[in-house]
Design a protein around this motif. Sequence first.
Motif, PDB file in Angstrom:
ATOM      1  N   THR A 323      20.178  25.086  -0.489  1.00 24.88           N
ATOM      2  CA  THR A 323      20.339  24.318  -1.895  1.00 24.88           C
ATOM      3  C   THR A 323      21.761  24.514  -1.872  1.00 24.88           C
ATOM      4  O   THR A 323      22.870  25.240  -1.283  1.00 24.88           O
ATOM      5  CB  THR A 323      19.598  25.055  -2.765  1.00 24.88           C
ATOM      6  N   SER A 324      22.419  23.839  -2.911  1.00 24.26           N
ATOM      7  CA  SER A 324      23.881  23.846  -3.583  1.00 24.26           C
ATOM      8  C   SER A 324      24.134  25.237  -3.861  1.00 24.26           C
ATOM      9  O   SER A 324      25.006  25.802  -3.781  1.00 24.26           O
ATOM     10  CB  SER A 324      24.191  22.757  -4.397  1.00 24.26           C
ATOM     11  N   ALA A 328      26.998  28.265  -3.715  1.00 24.52           N
ATOM     12  CA  ALA A 328      27.842  27.900  -4.767  1.00 24.52           C
ATOM     13  C   ALA A 328      29.116  29.063  -5.070  1.00 24.52           C
ATOM     14  O   ALA A 328      30.002  28.692  -5.598  1.00 24.52           O
ATOM     15  CB  ALA A 328      27.034  28.154  -6.001  1.00 24.52           C
TER      16      ALA A 328
END
Length: 678
Positions: A323-324, A328
């Motif tokens: 996932t982003s 992050a």
Amino acid sequence: MKFTMKKLDTILVRDGRMIRFALSVLALVFLAASAGAAQLRAARVTQIIKDVRLLPGQATPRTAALNDNVNPGTAVRTGNESRTELTFADLTITRLGADTVFSFNEGSRELSLNSGAMLVEVPRNGAEVTITTSAVSAGITGGTALFESNKGLPTKLLVLEGTGRFYPKGHPEQAVIVQGGEMVMMTINGHITRATKFNAGLVYKTAKLITSFPALPNADLILAVIQEQQALQTGAPSSPPRGGGEVAIKDQAVSATVAPATGGSKFGPPSVIKFPNPYLITSGTAINTDPMITTNGKTDFGKLYRGQVQDGPFTPWIGTSPTSFDTAFGDNFQPDRSLPLAIFLFSSLQLDGNPTISNSNNYPSLGLVSQGGITSSPSGAVFTFGGVFAAALAALNGSIDLSGISFANFGELFVYARGSGSNLTLAAPISNLNRVQLRAGNDIQVTSPVTVNGTVPDHRGFRAQAGNNLQIASTVKANQMEIQSLVSIQIKTSAQLLAMLSSTGSSGQILIEANGSDGSVSVGGLVQADKGELDIRDTGVNGQVTLNSATLRGDVVKVSALGTNGVLNIGAGNSLNADTVLKLYATGSNGTLNFLSNVTLSSPSNILAANTINIAQGAVVTVNSVNMAEVYTNNPNYFGFGGNAVSPAAAGTFGGAGAKNPLPLSNAPPLGPPGGGP
């Protein structure tokens, strides 16, 4: 009964293992009897890398120099990423790793290690040198060994060549004999493991206490051990049990590659344990890191993750996609240490009681992973995860709600509620851990106290990272803290964030950072970095930072709203204190620094920098210093001290030492990166 040497040889030849054991015992007896003949006296500093200091008794510590004499009673301390080498008169070599405190006793062959890592090489046929800590002792006889001892971590001895002994302090009769190419450790619960093989070749190529220095005099003996290992090795070794730290242990104990027949291979992607749902971990649960788990008589199996080289990236291995948020903060959802990791994958999970853990293979880490959420029951159980150094709780796509239990007295805890709508609620107290990391794709809320005591670089401290809102309303104590959010952060007035000096004197550091374009940081309560830096910042385009009823303390204190339209609000009831410099910045092209109420700035150097600086009508910014505040702004909206306001009725003013006439914002000194000092 009297034996001639010839008869003794005849008896020993019958069993090669008996030969090695008997000769080791005879050698140790002889060396113990003759140890007093070659006492360790003054040492000489023969190598220095970065920051090395000598602490001679009650005298003032001073920076070490090459060829300095180090006498008994003088402690040696290395800084972060620093190392040194000492050479004794009998040619015994001692190398100290980063963040290590060391001394030696006069009239003996004893080295004292307060904390850290060291390499000791005793000349060939030399008398035994003993390394002592508060809990354990290790003797090195005519050989080379790596030794590591840090609070909250296993204590380890790796013998590269020669012979070693490892035993509880004061109990040499309990010694484990360690030969070249073998390692032994004392776990954090005081258990001494058996001697096991480690990959001496890999350690020789990678350990910084070897690679950062000239070749060792006994290098040929170490290479002989490595060659013998390579000749005898018949199978692919498993990944090393690592506890982190300077020694960078990458030992690869050759062990079975297949779990019990009913479990199949212990390598490869894990299968989901579907029943019961949720899986209930109780005080009756037995976990074997080999890996298998048994609750209520039912046994299920997990897998070992050995790292990217052998098993590929962790995310697809565990059965999901990146996932982003995983990346992050530049920190992938990827184990970064303590491999191999024993993983158990459940449909969902509930924590009720502290399990019993067996770890005969010394695998350092345990991962309890849920496809859905993770909860806890109000049992009052204290989770210590005895037998492993690190524990991970991860929900691949669900929230984590922990209350009614607590965590205490082990190494590292990693908790990750993964997924865009997944929240992490921590109402479970945490005490005496080496490191705590909290992550959530959505919100994090911390309402229970957290105490972290780790001192090893990159293995210490408290980190919380949220994809949305992050709120702390409790006391958090750690040497290093990072509190980060992609949107907003709130430090409640009931909170205390205390970055304390470590046991080795490392200064406290706190970073509070929000990155959302319209996010905010709101700080109340006590936020303190002992002898170190406190940095509060919002980097979003329209980000706001607001201080209300906040007490900030540190050597360096930085508070900033750095976006194009960033706003820094200094509200009511604040106390801002810095021993060296205080910086209040809103340096975007439309950045604004608002003093909304009376406030006192207590620092030898107070620097205010913003496109616009407003002091509200009736408010006084008191500069508690012998020096006037430095002001950098294009729009000084206050009365006096070069401000634009024509009367006290129009705007507030400065008090105390006051402020210098403002200079353009473009002249402001840089804020500096987090941890970058003044």
